[in-house]
Design an enzyme around this catalytic site. Structure first.
Site, short mmCIF file in Angstrom:
data_model
loop_
_atom_site.label_atom_id
_atom_site.label_comp_id
_atom_site.label_asym_id
_atom_site.label_seq_id
_atom_site.Cartn_x
_atom_site.Cartn_y
_atom_site.Cartn_z
N CYS A 139 1.17 21.56 -31.53
CA CYS A 139 1.63 22.86 -32.01
C CYS A 139 0.86 23.99 -31.36
O CYS A 139 -0.36 24.02 -31.37
CB CYS A 139 1.51 22.91 -33.53
SG CYS A 139 2.51 24.23 -34.22
N GLU A 171 6.95 27.48 -33.28
CA GLU A 171 7.35 26.11 -33.03
C GLU A 171 7.71 25.41 -34.33
O GLU A 171 7.10 25.63 -35.36
CB GLU A 171 6.23 25.35 -32.33
CG GLU A 171 5.92 25.90 -30.95
CD GLU A 171 4.73 25.22 -30.31
OE1 GLU A 171 4.51 24.03 -30.57
OE2 GLU A 171 4.02 25.89 -29.54
#
Length: 345
Positions: A323, A89
């Site tokens: 995240c 990510e």
């Protein structure tokens, strides 16, 4: 693909260091090769020129955007696919920043972190790290890069420092705007001062209590809080950048009077900024987010006692993209937790 491997390949084609720099600079700044004062036909060796289309294709293949998740705060979380099918990510941050990942998974196992639940799958190469910045620059300007995404940068030090050097030398990013985030590792304090590019440093503190830190960050190095701050202070004085201390505020866990008083004693007079980020509650986990008024009171109490405290929210949380969460959903994992936030930008 590592940056040094790209340079080595260019050398086999007859490139000298200035030619290597030019090709890599075009890539990391997202510039056409024929821009600038020196045209490729007049500057680059012929074998290098002939190899550029294939090299550009290989660099483009390092990372691609699988999905984009824009948020109300101006950020956007990106699920990024790597060439081997793994995903990481990245986060486009407000004010021209990007948060990048340095590992697929993570070995530290922070109890409030989604990324750590799968353990470490593999390292992200320096080329893949820079490729995340390139993807971001194709979407918006990038003047700051924070290494606060998936993974512990200290556990992938060679790749991370190689990427930092390219970004700081050829990427047109101020060295103080390259932010290396870590739970604390002796190698960080040894290696960072030696680099050509010395990034700013963010240290994940989260508590002043050794036993609580051992529970929250079970596989982090066993630094006492004061030892960690002492190491940070030395680096801050060396570089001239304040240390950013990260504190994920967990309701009823690390927000009590004893913890806050110890934090004042620890950080008062230090060249530092305390980034306090309220935890984002996830179902089924034993952590809760304090209400915003309580978080504001805690930050104000610290500020009144001489601790430069910034109350922040994790970028893009309204899209449930802390995240590790996007990757978890993509790979079928169900537990949703919060990774170390990118909000320090």
């Amino acid at each position: 693909m590592r940056i040094e491997a790209i340079r080595a390949h260019l050398r086999t084609l007859g490139a000298r260091p200035l030619h290597e720099d030019r090709v890599l600079r075009d890539w990391v700044r997202v510039m056409d090769h024929d821009r600038g004062r020196r045209r490729p036909d007049d500057f680059l060796p012929k074998p290098v020129r002939e190899a550029l289309p294939q090299l550009d294709a290989e660099l483009d293949a390092l990372a691609r955007v699988i999905s984009t998740h824009p948020a109300d705060d101006g950020s956007a979380r990106l699920l990024v696919g790597l060439a081997d099918g793994q995903t990481v990510e990245s986060v486009l941050l407000p004010r021209d920043g990007v948060c990048v990942s340095s590992q697929v998974g993570c070995a530290v196992g922070c109890q409030f972190c989604m990324t750590g639940q799968s353990g470490l799958i593999r390292q992200v190469t320096s080329g893949e790290i820079v490729a995340q910045v390139v993807l971001a620059r194709r979407l918006r300007p990038v003047k700051k890069v924070v290494f606060m995404g998936m993974g512990e940068p200290a556990h992938n030090l060679d790749n991370v420092l190689e990427a930092i050097e390219l970004l700081g030398v050829e990427g047109n990013i101020a060295h103080k705007n390259l932010v290396f985030s870590t739970v604390g590792d002796p190698r960080v304090f040894e290696r960072l001062p030696q680099g050509r590019v010395k990034p700013a440093l963010a240290l994940s503190l989260h508590t002043t209590k050794a036993d609580l830190r051992a529970r929250l960050l079970p596989r982090a190095p066993r630094f006492a809080a004061r030892e960690l701050v002492d190491e940070g202070e030395r680096y801050a004085r060396l570089t001239g950048y304040p240390i950013q201390y990260q504190w994920t505020l967990l309701d009823g866990v690390n927000d009590g009077p004893d913890e806050l008083e110890a934090l004042v004693d620890l950080l008062r007079g230090k060249y530092a900024v305390l980034n306090m980020i309220p935890y984002n509650t996830n179902p089924g986990l034993p952590f809760r987010r304090p209400d915003w008024d309580k978080a504001q009171s805690v930050a104000a109490w610290l500020f009144e006692r001489g601790i430069l405290t910034k109350l922040r929210d994790s970028a893009g949380q309204d899209v449930d993209g802390g995240c590790g969460q996007l990757r978890a959903r993509a790979t079928g994992e169900q537990t949703v937790m919060l990774r170390r936030t990118a909000a320090a930008a």
